[in-house]
Design a protein around this motif. Sequence first.
Motif, PDB file in Angstrom:
ATOM      1  N   GLU A  47       0.840  -1.194   0.000  1.00 19.96           N
ATOM      2  CA  GLU A  47       0.000   0.000   0.000  1.00 19.96           C
ATOM      3  C   GLU A  47       0.878   1.247   0.000  1.00 19.96           C
ATOM      4  N   ALA A  48       0.502   2.198  -0.829  1.00 18.29           N
ATOM      5  CA  ALA A  48       1.297   3.425  -0.970  1.00 18.29           C
ATOM      6  C   ALA A  48       1.415   4.184   0.349  1.00 18.29           C
ATOM      7  N   ILE A  49       0.425   4.063   1.225  1.00 15.29           N
ATOM      8  CA  ILE A  49       0.447   4.819   2.486  1.00 15.29           C
ATOM      9  C   ILE A  49       1.151   4.070   3.619  1.00 15.29           C
ATOM     10  N   SER A  50       1.620   2.867   3.342  1.00 12.67           N
ATOM     11  CA  SER A  50       2.373   2.121   4.355  1.00 12.67           C
ATOM     12  C   SER A  50       3.801   2.661   4.412  1.00 12.67           C
ATOM     13  N   PRO A  51       4.517   2.409   5.508  1.00 11.36           N
ATOM     14  CA  PRO A  51       5.918   2.865   5.563  1.00 11.36           C
ATOM     15  C   PRO A  51       6.764   2.338   4.389  1.00 11.36           C
ATOM     16  N   ALA A  52       6.582   1.063   4.042  1.00  8.49           N
ATOM     17  CA  ALA A  52       7.340   0.498   2.918  1.00  8.49           C
ATOM     18  C   ALA A  52       6.939   1.167   1.609  1.00  8.49           C
ATOM     19  N   GLY A  53       5.643   1.400   1.424  1.00  8.90           N
ATOM     20  CA  GLY A  53       5.157   2.053   0.215  1.00  8.90           C
ATOM     21  C   GLY A  53       5.669   3.475   0.089  1.00  8.90           C
ATOM     22  N   LEU A  54       5.622   4.214   1.188  1.00 11.22           N
ATOM     23  CA  LEU A  54       6.128   5.588   1.173  1.00 11.22           C
ATOM     24  C   LEU A  54       7.617   5.631   0.838  1.00 11.22           C
ATOM     25  N   ALA A  55       8.365   4.677   1.372  1.00 11.20           N
ATOM     26  CA  ALA A  55       9.804   4.623   1.087  1.00 11.20           C
ATOM     27  C   ALA A  55      10.054   4.331  -0.392  1.00 11.20           C
ATOM     28  N   LEU A  56       9.307   3.386  -0.963  1.00  7.83           N
ATOM     29  CA  LEU A  56       9.479   3.054  -2.382  1.00  7.83           C
ATOM     30  C   LEU A  56       9.074   4.226  -3.281  1.00  7.83           C
ATOM     31  N   LEU A  57       7.988   4.905  -2.923  1.00  5.97           N
ATOM     32  CA  LEU A  57       7.560   6.064  -3.704  1.00  5.97           C
ATOM     33  C   LEU A  57       8.588   7.184  -3.635  1.00  5.97           C
ATOM     34  N   ALA A  58       9.160   7.397  -2.466  1.00  6.82           N
ATOM     35  CA  ALA A  58      10.185   8.435  -2.319  1.00  6.82           C
ATOM     36  C   ALA A  58      11.443   8.084  -3.116  1.00  6.82           C
ATOM     37  N   GLU A  59      11.777   6.809  -3.152  1.00  7.11           N
ATOM     38  CA  GLU A  59      12.984   6.378  -3.877  1.00  7.11           C
ATOM     39  C   GLU A  59      12.814   6.469  -5.389  1.00  7.11           C
ATOM     40  N   HIS A  60      11.676   6.014  -5.904  1.00  5.18           N
ATOM     41  CA  HIS A  60      11.499   5.889  -7.354  1.00  5.18           C
ATOM     42  C   HIS A  60      10.740   7.046  -8.003  1.00  5.18           C
ATOM     43  N   ARG A  61      10.005   7.827  -7.232  1.00  7.29           N
ATOM     44  CA  ARG A  61       9.277   8.993  -7.709  1.00  7.29           C
ATOM     45  C   ARG A  61       8.439   8.725  -8.969  1.00  7.29           C
ATOM     46  N   PRO A  62       7.525   7.745  -8.915  1.00  7.51           N
ATOM     47  CA  PRO A  62       6.725   7.456 -10.112  1.00  7.51           C
ATOM     48  C   PRO A  62       5.756   8.606 -10.410  1.00  7.51           C
ATOM     49  N   PRO A  63       5.487   8.880 -11.689  1.00  8.67           N
ATOM     50  CA  PRO A  63       4.559   9.953 -12.031  1.00  8.67           C
ATOM     51  C   PRO A  63       3.105   9.599 -11.743  1.00  8.67           C
ATOM     52  N   MET A  64       2.797   8.310 -11.641  1.00  6.30           N
ATOM     53  CA  MET A  64       1.442   7.870 -11.330  1.00  6.30           C
ATOM     54  C   MET A  64       1.479   6.469 -10.736  1.00  6.30           C
ATOM     55  N   ASN A  65       0.330   6.018 -10.256  1.00  5.40           N
ATOM     56  CA  ASN A  65       0.224   4.688  -9.655  1.00  5.40           C
ATOM     57  C   ASN A  65      -0.294   3.693 -10.675  1.00  5.40           C
ATOM     58  N   PRO A  66       0.038   2.422 -10.526  1.00  5.76           N
ATOM     59  CA  PRO A  66       0.909   1.856  -9.507  1.00  5.76           C
ATOM     60  C   PRO A  66       2.379   1.940  -9.918  1.00  5.76           C
ATOM     61  N   LEU A  67       3.223   1.937  -8.930  1.00  8.03           N
ATOM     62  CA  LEU A  67       4.650   1.741  -9.146  1.00  8.03           C
ATOM     63  C   LEU A  67       4.875   0.243  -9.198  1.00  8.03           C
ATOM     64  N   VAL A  68       5.560  -0.243 -10.225  1.00  9.72           N
ATOM     65  CA  VAL A  68       5.829  -1.672 -10.366  1.00  9.72           C
ATOM     66  C   VAL A  68       7.335  -1.889 -10.415  1.00  9.72           C
ATOM     67  N   LEU A  69       7.813  -2.762  -9.550  1.00  7.28           N
ATOM     68  CA  LEU A  69       9.226  -3.130  -9.508  1.00  7.28           C
ATOM     69  C   LEU A  69       9.348  -4.605  -9.843  1.00  7.28           C
ATOM     70  N   VAL A  70      10.388  -4.976 -10.553  1.00  8.18           N
ATOM     71  CA  VAL A  70      10.691  -6.387 -10.826  1.00  8.18           C
ATOM     72  C   VAL A  70      12.045  -6.673 -10.207  1.00  8.18           C
ATOM     73  N   ASP A  71      12.054  -7.579  -9.266  1.00  8.71           N
ATOM     74  CA  ASP A  71      13.265  -7.913  -8.507  1.00  8.71           C
ATOM     75  C   ASP A  71      13.916  -6.662  -7.918  1.00  8.71           C
ATOM     76  N   GLY A  72      13.074  -5.748  -7.449  1.00  2.32           N
ATOM     77  CA  GLY A  72      13.563  -4.545  -6.783  1.00  2.32           C
ATOM     78  C   GLY A  72      13.929  -3.394  -7.697  1.00  2.32           C
ATOM     79  N   ASP A  73      13.893  -3.616  -9.006  1.00  4.68           N
ATOM     80  CA  ASP A  73      14.246  -2.571  -9.968  1.00  4.68           C
ATOM     81  C   ASP A  73      12.988  -1.944 -10.568  1.00  4.68           C
ATOM     82  N   TYR A  74      13.029  -0.635 -10.796  1.00  3.53           N
ATOM     83  CA  TYR A  74      11.909   0.064 -11.417  1.00  3.53           C
ATOM     84  C   TYR A  74      11.551  -0.607 -12.730  1.00  3.53           C
ATOM     85  N   PHE A  75      10.246  -0.856 -12.931  1.00  2.00           N
ATOM     86  CA  PHE A  75       9.774  -1.416 -14.189  1.00  2.00           C
ATOM     87  C   PHE A  75       8.803  -0.465 -14.879  1.00  2.00           C
TER      88      PHE A  75
END
Length: 103
Positions: A47-75
């Motif tokens: 969830e974007a509002i969870s601590p993990a979600g907020l951290a991922l959003l801050a790291e990758h700065r996606p322009p819209m949802n959802p942010l999708v990572l494959v093996d930890g890398d931005y997809f």
Amino acid sequence: MTPGTTPQRPARITVVTAPGCHFCEQAHQTLSHLAADGAAIEIELVEAISPAGLALLAEHRPPMNPLVLVDGDYFSAGRLPIRKLQVLLDRRARTLTGVNSRG
């Protein structure tokens, strides 16, 4: 599995979702169908509002949802590009099994 081959480690696909996001719902449905059809993937919804979600959003700065990572890398961000994902999964499977992509 044939003798001498190693089992393929599933691709870990992380989907950072937001409430009411139809692209998020579509991505989850598409990934669930791929997994049911035998794709070597593990799906993690964050969830974007969870601590993990907020951290991922801050790291990758996606322009819209959802942010999708494959093996930890931005997809991707936004609508899940299924053909692009299938190409990546096929390439990954060939690499992990040692099959030459040129035939």
